[in-house]
Design an enzyme around this catalytic site. Structure first.
Site, PDB file in Angstrom:
ATOM      1  N   MET A 175     -32.610  52.820  23.477  1.00 24.20           N
ATOM      2  CA  MET A 175     -31.814  52.221  22.418  1.00 24.20           C
ATOM      3  C   MET A 175     -31.358  50.820  22.793  1.00 24.20           C
ATOM      4  O   MET A 175     -31.454  50.402  23.946  1.00 24.20           O
ATOM      5  CB  MET A 175     -30.611  53.103  22.073  1.00 24.20           C
ATOM      6  N   CYS A 176     -30.891  50.102  21.766  1.00 26.89           N
ATOM      7  CA  CYS A 176     -30.336  48.757  21.942  1.00 26.89           C
ATOM      8  C   CYS A 176     -31.418  47.807  22.468  1.00 26.89           C
ATOM      9  O   CYS A 176     -32.450  47.635  21.842  1.00 26.89           O
ATOM     10  CB  CYS A 176     -29.116  48.830  22.864  1.00 26.89           C
ATOM     11  N   ALA A 177     -31.205  47.215  23.626  1.00 24.92           N
ATOM     12  CA  ALA A 177     -32.190  46.289  24.179  1.00 24.92           C
ATOM     13  C   ALA A 177     -33.369  47.011  24.825  1.00 24.92           C
ATOM     14  O   ALA A 177     -34.458  46.444  24.965  1.00 24.92           O
ATOM     15  CB  ALA A 177     -31.530  45.382  25.219  1.00 24.92           C
TER      16      ALA A 177
END
Length: 255
Positions: A175-177
């Protein structure tokens, strides 16, 4: 306990009375002993039953032979310095609620377990990544955070484990980066996955989606801290089913 000759027709009454008197005292002693023994046996049985009842109420610790543990799913959460703490916590906490055995692994060199997260929170991992990669996992889930995701990307044992998860058709997630920095850079995610909606990250993805959580076969991706609960519950659903996921979501007040 009484000799039969005492009550025979040839016995003298006086002798019989005397013997009965003497035997009566002995009978009192014997009877008292029997009663005491009975009380002791009953007390011991009651104590044993009480211990058994109390023991059944005690929480059971997991062991390698525990039925509960054998039925649980094993989840690995790799972290590094500057990993995102909200995402890490949401993944770990939520999947434990499902019943998973969640293990946090540090990718720091030298087996260092304490990681300073992206907002300064210090987290002590359970194991080093070198120990984790020798084991089997039902799911490997990566939190984001920068430059934490870069540290995950640069960890060769972790990348080898993710490649194995892919080859074996087992779940892995980011998730995210992390979808852009880790998965996309290593050819571990295809078109239509999602990540944190920042230009520098989306450019690394192929046709990135705008959804909070995207499931593509055995790969799950999500956008950031605000979508972490949805991400974790979706992974729980894939591991334990929709009914269990609804139960956990309701308990956590996740709509």
């Amino acid at each position: 306990f009484l000799p039969s000759h005492i009550f025979s027709s040839n016995s003298h009454p006086a002798i019989a009375v005397c013997c009965l008197s003497t035997i009566g005292e002995e009978m009192k002693i014997i009877t008292t002993g029997i009663l005491l023994s009975s009380r002791f046996i009953c007390s011991s049985a009651f104590a044993a039953a009480s211990r058994s009842s109390t023991s059944s109420l005690q929480p059971k610790l997991f062991s390698s032979t525990s039925t509960t543990l054998d039925m649980s799913k094993r989840v690995l959460v790799p972290i590094a310095d500057d990993s995102e703490e909200i995402e890490t916590s949401c993944i770990q906490d939520t999947l434990v609620r499902f019943g998973a055995e969640v293990v946090v692994a540090s990718v720091k060199p030298g087996g260092e377990l304490v990681c300073k997260m992206s907002r300064g929170l210090k987290v002590m991992a359970d194991v080093s990544i070198d120990e984790a990669v020798t084991q089997s996992w039902d799911l490997v889930a990566l939190p984001g955070g920068m430059p934490g995701a870069e540290h995950l990307r640069d960890c060769e044992p972790l990348i080898s484990l993710l490649e194995k998860q892919k080859a074996d058709g087992k779940l892995y997630a980011a998730m995210c980066a992390a979808p852009a920095v880790v998965l996309a850079s290593k050819g571990l995610v295809g078109e239509g996955a999602t990540c944190y909606p920042a230009p520098g990250l989306r450019e690394k993805m192929s046709s990135p989606a705008d959804e909070d959580v995207v499931v593509q076969g055995n790969v799950v991706t999500s956008q950031g801290p605000g979508t972490a609960l949805k991400f974790a519950i979706k992974m729980g659903e894939l591991l334990y089913g929709a009914e269990k996921a609804k139960q956990i979501a309701d308990e956590m007040l996740v709509s």
